[in-house]
Design a protein around this motif. Structure first.
Motif, PDB file in Angstrom:
ATOM      1  N   ASP A   1       0.845  -1.192   0.000  1.00  0.00           N
ATOM      2  CA  ASP A   1       0.000   0.000   0.000  1.00  0.00           C
ATOM      3  C   ASP A   1       0.880   1.243   0.000  1.00  0.00           C
ATOM      4  O   ASP A   1       0.885   2.026   0.939  1.00  0.00           O
ATOM      5  CB  ASP A   1      -0.938   0.013   1.215  1.00  0.00           C
ATOM      6  N   GLY A   2       1.641   1.410  -1.057  1.00  0.00           N
ATOM      7  CA  GLY A   2       2.541   2.543  -1.100  1.00  0.00           C
ATOM      8  C   GLY A   2       3.015   2.855  -2.506  1.00  0.00           C
ATOM      9  O   GLY A   2       2.844   2.057  -3.428  1.00  0.00           O
ATOM     10  N   TYR A   3       3.607   4.025  -2.663  1.00  0.00           N
ATOM     11  CA  TYR A   3       4.140   4.445  -3.954  1.00  0.00           C
ATOM     12  C   TYR A   3       5.214   5.496  -3.723  1.00  0.00           C
ATOM     13  O   TYR A   3       5.428   5.964  -2.603  1.00  0.00           O
ATOM     14  CB  TYR A   3       3.034   4.965  -4.876  1.00  0.00           C
ATOM     15  N   GLN A   4       5.937   5.851  -4.773  1.00  0.00           N
ATOM     16  CA  GLN A   4       7.019   6.835  -4.740  1.00  0.00           C
ATOM     17  C   GLN A   4       8.066   6.511  -3.664  1.00  0.00           C
ATOM     18  O   GLN A   4       8.339   7.307  -2.774  1.00  0.00           O
ATOM     19  CB  GLN A   4       6.470   8.250  -4.516  1.00  0.00           C
TER      20      GLN A   4
ATOM     21  N   THR B   1      -1.421   5.454   0.100  1.00  0.00           N
ATOM     22  CA  THR B   1      -2.553   5.943  -0.683  1.00  0.00           C
ATOM     23  C   THR B   1      -3.440   6.891   0.111  1.00  0.00           C
ATOM     24  O   THR B   1      -4.251   7.605  -0.481  1.00  0.00           O
ATOM     25  CB  THR B   1      -3.380   4.763  -1.211  1.00  0.00           C
ATOM     26  N   ASP B   2      -3.309   6.931   1.443  1.00  0.00           N
ATOM     27  CA  ASP B   2      -4.081   7.883   2.246  1.00  0.00           C
ATOM     28  C   ASP B   2      -3.401   9.243   2.342  1.00  0.00           C
ATOM     29  O   ASP B   2      -3.897  10.155   2.996  1.00  0.00           O
ATOM     30  CB  ASP B   2      -4.348   7.327   3.648  1.00  0.00           C
ATOM     31  N   GLY B   3      -2.220   9.407   1.677  1.00  0.00           N
ATOM     32  CA  GLY B   3      -1.516  10.683   1.686  1.00  0.00           C
ATOM     33  C   GLY B   3      -0.517  10.846   2.806  1.00  0.00           C
ATOM     34  O   GLY B   3       0.122  11.895   2.918  1.00  0.00           O
ATOM     35  N   SER B   4      -0.351   9.824   3.643  1.00  0.00           N
ATOM     36  CA  SER B   4       0.631   9.916   4.721  1.00  0.00           C
ATOM     37  C   SER B   4       2.027   9.611   4.202  1.00  0.00           C
ATOM     38  O   SER B   4       2.201   8.951   3.175  1.00  0.00           O
ATOM     39  CB  SER B   4       0.277   8.948   5.858  1.00  0.00           C
TER      40      SER B   4
ATOM     41  N   SER C   1      -2.218  14.668   1.851  1.00  0.00           N
ATOM     42  CA  SER C   1      -1.949  14.741   0.409  1.00  0.00           C
ATOM     43  C   SER C   1      -0.464  14.884   0.131  1.00  0.00           C
ATOM     44  O   SER C   1      -0.043  15.621  -0.750  1.00  0.00           O
ATOM     45  CB  SER C   1      -2.720  15.914  -0.227  1.00  0.00           C
ATOM     46  N   GLY C   2       0.356  14.172   0.895  1.00  0.00           N
ATOM     47  CA  GLY C   2       1.796  14.289   0.751  1.00  0.00           C
ATOM     48  C   GLY C   2       2.364  13.344  -0.283  1.00  0.00           C
ATOM     49  O   GLY C   2       1.846  12.252  -0.521  1.00  0.00           O
ATOM     50  N   SER C   3       3.437  13.762  -0.936  1.00  0.00           N
ATOM     51  CA  SER C   3       4.183  12.897  -1.839  1.00  0.00           C
ATOM     52  C   SER C   3       5.661  13.040  -1.520  1.00  0.00           C
ATOM     53  O   SER C   3       6.164  14.148  -1.331  1.00  0.00           O
ATOM     54  CB  SER C   3       3.907  13.240  -3.306  1.00  0.00           C
ATOM     55  N   VAL C   4       6.343  11.899  -1.438  1.00  0.00           N
ATOM     56  CA  VAL C   4       7.742  11.894  -1.019  1.00  0.00           C
ATOM     57  C   VAL C   4       8.636  12.436  -2.125  1.00  0.00           C
ATOM     58  O   VAL C   4       8.422  12.153  -3.293  1.00  0.00           O
ATOM     59  CB  VAL C   4       8.180  10.469  -0.643  1.00  0.00           C
ATOM     60  N   ALA C   5       9.648  13.183  -1.751  1.00  0.00           N
ATOM     61  CA  ALA C   5      10.649  13.628  -2.711  1.00  0.00           C
ATOM     62  C   ALA C   5      12.002  13.027  -2.380  1.00  0.00           C
ATOM     63  O   ALA C   5      12.566  12.294  -3.166  1.00  0.00           O
ATOM     64  CB  ALA C   5      10.734  15.149  -2.736  1.00  0.00           C
TER      65      ALA C   5
ATOM     66  N   VAL D   1      12.959  14.074   6.054  1.00  0.00           N
ATOM     67  CA  VAL D   1      12.395  13.805   4.734  1.00  0.00           C
ATOM     68  C   VAL D   1      11.688  15.059   4.270  1.00  0.00           C
ATOM     69  O   VAL D   1      10.924  15.680   5.029  1.00  0.00           O
ATOM     70  CB  VAL D   1      11.406  12.617   4.775  1.00  0.00           C
ATOM     71  N   VAL D   2      11.951  15.473   3.038  1.00  0.00           N
ATOM     72  CA  VAL D   2      11.301  16.647   2.464  1.00  0.00           C
ATOM     73  C   VAL D   2      10.295  16.161   1.437  1.00  0.00           C
ATOM     74  O   VAL D   2      10.566  15.242   0.670  1.00  0.00           O
ATOM     75  CB  VAL D   2      12.334  17.617   1.849  1.00  0.00           C
ATOM     76  N   PHE D   3       9.100  16.741   1.465  1.00  0.00           N
ATOM     77  CA  PHE D   3       8.034  16.294   0.573  1.00  0.00           C
ATOM     78  C   PHE D   3       7.142  17.461   0.195  1.00  0.00           C
ATOM     79  O   PHE D   3       7.316  18.594   0.691  1.00  0.00           O
ATOM     80  CB  PHE D   3       7.219  15.166   1.228  1.00  0.00           C
ATOM     81  N   THR D   4       6.193  17.198  -0.687  1.00  0.00           N
ATOM     82  CA  THR D   4       5.259  18.218  -1.154  1.00  0.00           C
ATOM     83  C   THR D   4       3.869  17.914  -0.618  1.00  0.00           C
ATOM     84  O   THR D   4       3.436  16.753  -0.624  1.00  0.00           O
ATOM     85  CB  THR D   4       5.205  18.257  -2.688  1.00  0.00           C
ATOM     86  N   ALA D   5       3.181  18.933  -0.162  1.00  0.00           N
ATOM     87  CA  ALA D   5       1.793  18.796   0.279  1.00  0.00           C
ATOM     88  C   ALA D   5       1.015  20.002  -0.211  1.00  0.00           C
ATOM     89  O   ALA D   5       1.288  21.135   0.213  1.00  0.00           O
ATOM     90  CB  ALA D   5       1.704  18.682   1.795  1.00  0.00           C
TER      91      ALA D   5
END
Length: 296
Positions: free
Chosen positions: A106-109, A124-127, A146-150, A159-163
């Motif tokens: 249950d994950g991506y990126q 997928t829940d944005g965490s 609504s976070g996505s890992v960078a 960890v730096v990410f976009t929200a």
């Protein structure tokens, strides 16, 4: 990175030399780049574009095929590649043996930590989550937003990410998030330089119907444009000498400013100041989301 003595003395010296040679550090591993073609296949290549190799199976051109691969990330030593399969599974490939294992369902990126011991990823829940590279010890470090890992910080502590168009940083142990960049523009794809002094990112602040790549001091400050055409997904090489990124071109190879223009994606590289921009991948394939590994 990787004879005028008496015979007994010469033999002893030979033993010493051999021992020293055995103790010498191994040569550095080659620096390589990974990417996906936007159609479900993941590739690796040398940083000069040679040695192109497809890593994942050829699939149908939509995510209905459960083998569809994207969001590839290389381990720091370049020995492993993690990627998203079927939109929600994270697989890890041993590049030498092609052995594949599923480490998250249950994950991506995914993205590797600087020491290669853990992987950060979005659920997928944005965490935002972190796990060991074998998939164990999954823990939430930033709740659903609504976070996505960078990427990780160079020291692996954050960890730096976009929200929602903001660039946010959170400790790898969890805790309070810190907003690094928040303004009226949509900012994404943050990545640190290897020395931690600079943050590069994509943003639509250029006034075009698309995004460009920018840099700023890691602690905040003046924002400098690095590209003036559509470009996203910047990543530094391990020595900090180049930035690899995705850029849009027309079918004939002209650079695109407005994303509404019919376009295709290719990988390019540039100096950290934005100079010497040049194409990396061949025109015969599309390419996006570069990740760099090796050189250790």
């Amino acid at each position: 990175m990787r004879s005028s003595r008496l015979l007994p003395v010469l033999v002893a010296a030979s033993v010493v030399v051999t021992a020293c040679a055995d103790d010498s550090p191994p040569a550095p591993t080659p620096v390589i780049v990974s990417f996906d073609d936007g159609w479900g296949q993941v590739f690796v290549a040398n940083v000069d574009g040679s040695g192109l190799r497809q890593v994942t199976p050829t699939v149908a051109d939509d995510m209905s095929d459960g083998r569809y691969g994207n969001y590839a990330a290389l381990s720091p030593d370049g020995a492993q590649l993690a990627y998203t399969r079927g939109g929600r599974f994270i697989d890890v490939v041993e590049l030498e043996s092609d052995e594949v294992r599923t480490v998250q369902e249950d994950g991506y990126q995914p993205v590797f930590s600087p020491d290669g011991s853990s992987i950060a990823f979005s659920k997928t829940d944005g965490s935002i989550n972190i796990m060991n590279t074998d998939g164990s010890d999954v823990r939430v470090i930033a709740p659903a937003e609504s976070g996505s890992v960078a990427t990780f910080s160079p020291d692996g502590s954050r960890v730096v990410f976009t929200a929602d168009g903001y660039i946010v940083e959170v400790p790898t142990t969890g805790g309070e998030s810190k907003v690094l960049l928040r303004d009226q523009f949509w900012n994404a794809d943050p990545a640190y330089s290897p020395d931690g002094s600079t943050l590069v990112f994509s943003s639509n602040r250029g006034g075009n119907n698309g995004s460009e790549i920018y840099s700023m001091p890691a602690g905040g400050g003046e924002i400098t444009p690095l590209t003036d055409t559509y470009a996203v997904h910047p990543q530094f090489t391990p020595d900090g000498s180049r930035i690899f990124y995705t850029r849009a071109t027309t079918q004939s190879g002209e650079l695109v400013v407005d994303i509404s223009t019919s376009n295709r994606a290719e990988l390019a590289s540039m100096n950290p100041d934005g100079s010497d921009q040049k194409r990396l991948t061949p025109r015969s394939i599309t390419a996006q989301y570069p990740s760099i590994g090796g050189g250790q």
